[in-house]
Design a protein around this motif. Structure first.
Motif, PDB file in Angstrom:
ATOM      1  N   LEU A  96      77.167 104.809  62.581  1.00 21.07           N
ATOM      2  CA  LEU A  96      77.603 105.803  63.567  1.00 21.07           C
ATOM      3  C   LEU A  96      77.408 107.214  63.024  1.00 21.07           C
ATOM      4  O   LEU A  96      76.854 108.089  63.698  1.00 21.07           O
ATOM      5  CB  LEU A  96      79.068 105.576  63.933  1.00 21.07           C
ATOM      6  CG  LEU A  96      79.712 106.665  64.799  1.00 21.07           C
ATOM      7  CD1 LEU A  96      78.979 106.824  66.122  1.00 21.07           C
ATOM      8  CD2 LEU A  96      81.192 106.364  65.025  1.00 21.07           C
ATOM      9  N   LYS A  97      77.843 107.448  61.797  1.00 22.34           N
ATOM     10  CA  LYS A  97      77.701 108.782  61.203  1.00 22.34           C
ATOM     11  C   LYS A  97      76.241 109.120  60.952  1.00 22.34           C
ATOM     12  O   LYS A  97      75.833 110.284  61.072  1.00 22.34           O
ATOM     13  CB  LYS A  97      78.507 108.855  59.915  1.00 22.34           C
ATOM     14  CG  LYS A  97      80.018 108.740  60.122  1.00 22.34           C
ATOM     15  CD  LYS A  97      80.766 108.818  58.795  1.00 22.34           C
ATOM     16  CE  LYS A  97      82.269 108.691  59.014  1.00 22.34           C
ATOM     17  NZ  LYS A  97      83.021 108.733  57.727  1.00 22.34           N
ATOM     18  N   SER A  99      73.699 108.073  62.788  1.00 21.10           N
ATOM     19  CA  SER A  99      73.140 108.392  64.099  1.00 21.10           C
ATOM     20  C   SER A  99      73.503 109.809  64.524  1.00 21.10           C
ATOM     21  O   SER A  99      72.644 110.579  64.988  1.00 21.10           O
ATOM     22  CB  SER A  99      73.650 107.375  65.131  1.00 21.10           C
ATOM     23  OG  SER A  99      73.125 107.639  66.412  1.00 21.10           O
ATOM     24  N   LEU A 100      74.758 110.181  64.343  1.00 23.09           N
ATOM     25  CA  LEU A 100      75.189 111.532  64.694  1.00 23.09           C
ATOM     26  C   LEU A 100      74.563 112.570  63.764  1.00 23.09           C
ATOM     27  O   LEU A 100      74.186 113.667  64.211  1.00 23.09           O
ATOM     28  CB  LEU A 100      76.719 111.622  64.628  1.00 23.09           C
ATOM     29  CG  LEU A 100      77.470 110.834  65.701  1.00 23.09           C
ATOM     30  CD1 LEU A 100      78.970 110.824  65.396  1.00 23.09           C
ATOM     31  CD2 LEU A 100      77.235 111.440  67.084  1.00 23.09           C
ATOM     32  N   THR A 103      71.003 113.284  64.806  1.00 21.72           N
ATOM     33  CA  THR A 103      70.973 114.096  66.018  1.00 21.72           C
ATOM     34  C   THR A 103      71.283 115.556  65.703  1.00 21.72           C
ATOM     35  O   THR A 103      70.625 116.469  66.217  1.00 21.72           O
ATOM     36  CB  THR A 103      71.981 113.547  67.038  1.00 21.72           C
ATOM     37  OG1 THR A 103      71.700 112.159  67.284  1.00 21.72           O
ATOM     38  CG2 THR A 103      71.895 114.301  68.356  1.00 21.72           C
ATOM     39  N   ALA A 104      72.282 115.777  64.856  1.00 29.03           N
ATOM     40  CA  ALA A 104      72.644 117.145  64.484  1.00 29.03           C
ATOM     41  C   ALA A 104      71.513 117.821  63.722  1.00 29.03           C
ATOM     42  O   ALA A 104      71.189 118.997  63.956  1.00 29.03           O
ATOM     43  CB  ALA A 104      73.928 117.144  63.652  1.00 29.03           C
ATOM     44  N   PHE A 190      74.436 113.635  72.142  1.00 29.47           N
ATOM     45  CA  PHE A 190      75.411 113.233  71.119  1.00 29.47           C
ATOM     46  C   PHE A 190      76.244 112.043  71.604  1.00 29.47           C
ATOM     47  O   PHE A 190      76.632 111.181  70.807  1.00 29.47           O
ATOM     48  CB  PHE A 190      76.316 114.408  70.747  1.00 29.47           C
ATOM     49  CG  PHE A 190      75.745 115.290  69.679  1.00 29.47           C
ATOM     50  CD1 PHE A 190      75.833 114.924  68.347  1.00 29.47           C
ATOM     51  CD2 PHE A 190      75.098 116.468  70.005  1.00 29.47           C
ATOM     52  CE1 PHE A 190      75.287 115.731  67.347  1.00 29.47           C
ATOM     53  CE2 PHE A 190      74.551 117.285  69.022  1.00 29.47           C
ATOM     54  CZ  PHE A 190      74.650 116.914  67.688  1.00 29.47           C
ATOM     55  N   ALA A 193      74.044 109.165  71.013  1.00 30.04           N
ATOM     56  CA  ALA A 193      74.017 108.873  69.574  1.00 30.04           C
ATOM     57  C   ALA A 193      75.266 108.101  69.160  1.00 30.04           C
ATOM     58  O   ALA A 193      75.200 107.211  68.301  1.00 30.04           O
ATOM     59  CB  ALA A 193      73.909 110.176  68.779  1.00 30.04           C
ATOM     60  N   THR A 194      76.397 108.427  69.763  1.00 32.97           N
ATOM     61  CA  THR A 194      77.641 107.709  69.470  1.00 32.97           C
ATOM     62  C   THR A 194      77.553 106.259  69.921  1.00 32.97           C
ATOM     63  O   THR A 194      77.921 105.332  69.184  1.00 32.97           O
ATOM     64  CB  THR A 194      78.828 108.404  70.150  1.00 32.97           C
ATOM     65  OG1 THR A 194      78.919 109.757  69.685  1.00 32.97           O
ATOM     66  CG2 THR A 194      80.130 107.681  69.857  1.00 32.97           C
ATOM     67  N   GLY A 197      75.076 104.469  67.689  1.00 29.52           N
ATOM     68  CA  GLY A 197      75.649 104.286  66.360  1.00 29.52           C
ATOM     69  C   GLY A 197      76.705 103.201  66.327  1.00 29.52           C
ATOM     70  O   GLY A 197      76.779 102.400  65.381  1.00 29.52           O
TER      71      GLY A 197
END
Length: 430
Positions: A96-97, A99-100, A103-104, A190, A193-194, A197
């Motif tokens: 999850l982190k 994936s985020l 994206t960031a 985002f 992405a969540t 993730g």
């Protein structure tokens, strides 16, 4: 055969061929337009059309060829290893982190308005981590493309400038009311992405990668600290050169800029000619696979323009809009921008169709700036088009099939476009 019908059939057949896997992209890009050009009544003039298309894509093809070589050399020297390790430490092996974080990172790099740069840097930094965790590269390609589609609406990104120029508007007047729509688009990405993730976390769990941060094989061939500083300066200078034209600062043409960066990176990291030749040979397959697609795409775009198919397709799309939609033409244009920019290039849509649509909107009291902003809502979906060179770069870097990428990303891309359009309408964008 009618040029508009031939054009739509050509793009549809080409898309079906690559999505079904019946033909590899490069042969499809070359053979499909030539076949439909013959069906449309053209003969030996198809050759000059294809050459014209090759001339248009040549700078992009050269830039991407040397960009892949440049970033391959810098990646091989370990330039992005600290970034990957930092994300690994922050993510703790949590998909999850990761994936985020991807994206960031893409959102920050996309500030330069160039999708190719975003894909090159983010894939170089994040794809090894995705593979180490066992995450799906298809998810990464989806997120990177959607982020690029939203951030590409910056004034220097291309589409906004085209829309403003086509209607004789100040670009800032078009862009500033788009900020809420861009914020909504990023929020939607985002959110995706969540979701992705979390699905990967359920499939893979949270892994402990602390002992994997300094794998022996990952350290082989890494440059010493001083050389890494020089590598970073090459990257920083390259990024500055990419962004400088947006602020009115003249710099080298992008292909020459990328070739210069490649020459410096290769010479600094591998001083011996034999090692330089080995590096080029090692990275040539990835570079040539992407460059060949870009040049093959030149045949498609050249035939589309040279046969008049693009103009005919634009006219057919405009004529298909019912008269009753007049007062609601801006939302209708926002919806039409998805298939419009998928089947046509940005140049064809914004310079060919938008002025006609804006004139129709003016009859119903719709401001040209509103029509311009509405026409920009389809950009995240536009990047799925096989006519977009940077998308071929993305799927090449992520090592995913174009057809698989289109199938997986189409619905999320439409959702991001919808979120942007709703936010724009709610805030008075159109």
């Amino acid at each position: 055969m009618d040029p508009a019908l031939a054009g739509f059939l050509m793009v549809a057949v080409f898309t079906a061929l690559i999505m079904s896997g019946r033909l590899a992209p490069a042969p499809a890009l070359i053979l499909t337009p030539l076949a439909f050009g013959l069906l449309a009544g053209h003969g030996t003039d198809l050759g000059p059309m294809a050459v014209d298309g090759l001339r248009e894509v040549a700078p992009t093809g050269v830039m991407l060829l040397f960009a892949i070589l440049t970033f391959s050399v810098l990646t091989g020297a370990g330039l992005f290893d600290p970034l990957v390790r930092a994300i690994v430490r922050r993510a703790g092996g949590d998909p999850l982190k990761v994936s985020l974080g991807a994206t960031a990172l893409a959102a920050v790099i996309s500030l330069d308005g160039d999708g190719s740069t975003t894909y090159l840097i983010t894939c170089a930094a994040m794809l090894p981590l995705y593979r180490r965790l066992g995450m799906r590269p298809l998810h990464l390609a989806c997120l990177l493309m959607l982020v690029s589609g939203v951030m590409n609406l910056s004034p220097w990104g291309g589409p906004t400038g085209r829309a403003a120029a086509a209607l004789g508007l100040d670009v800032s007047a078009v862009f500033l009311p788009l900020l809420p729509a861009m914020a909504a688009g990023l929020a939607a990405v985002f959110g995706l992405a969540t979701v992705l993730g979390l699905s990967e976390r359920r499939r893979l769990g949270v892994l402990d990668l602390r002992e994997a941060e300094a794998e022996p094989e990952a350290e082989a061939g890494r440059a010493p600290r001083l050389l890494q500083m020089l590598n970073f300066l090459i990257l920083a200078a390259l990024m500055a050169g990419l962004i400088a034209p947006a602020f009115g600062v003249k710099t080298l043409p992008l292909p020459v800029l990328m070739m210069t960066a490649f020459a410096l990176a290769l010479t600094l990291n591998h001083p011996r000619p034999a090692d330089q030749a080995a590096q080029v040979a090692a990275h040539a397959p990835a570079a040539l696979s992407v460059a060949s697609l870009i040049f093959a795409a030149g045949v498609l775009t050249g035939v589309l323009k040279g046969t008049g198919m693009v103009d005919a397709m634009s006219s057919a799309l405009v004529a298909a809009i019912p008269e009753a939609l007049g007062p609601h033409l801006a939302p209708a244009v926002a919806a039409a921008s998805l298939p419009g920019t998928f089947f046509l290039s940005n140049d064809a849509f914004y310079f060919g169709m938008l002025p006609v649509l804006a004139e129709a909107g003016a009859v119903h009291g719709i401001a040209p700036a509103d029509m311009a902003r509405a026409a920009l809502m389809g950009q995240p979906f536009h990047l799925l088009s096989p006519l977009v060179p940077s998308t071929w770069l993305l799927v090449g870097l992520a090592r995913v099939e174009m057809g698989a990428h289109q199938k997986f990303t189409a619905l999320p891309a439409a959702g991001v476009c919808l979120a942007m359009a709703l936010a724009a309408m709610a805030t008075g964008g159109f």
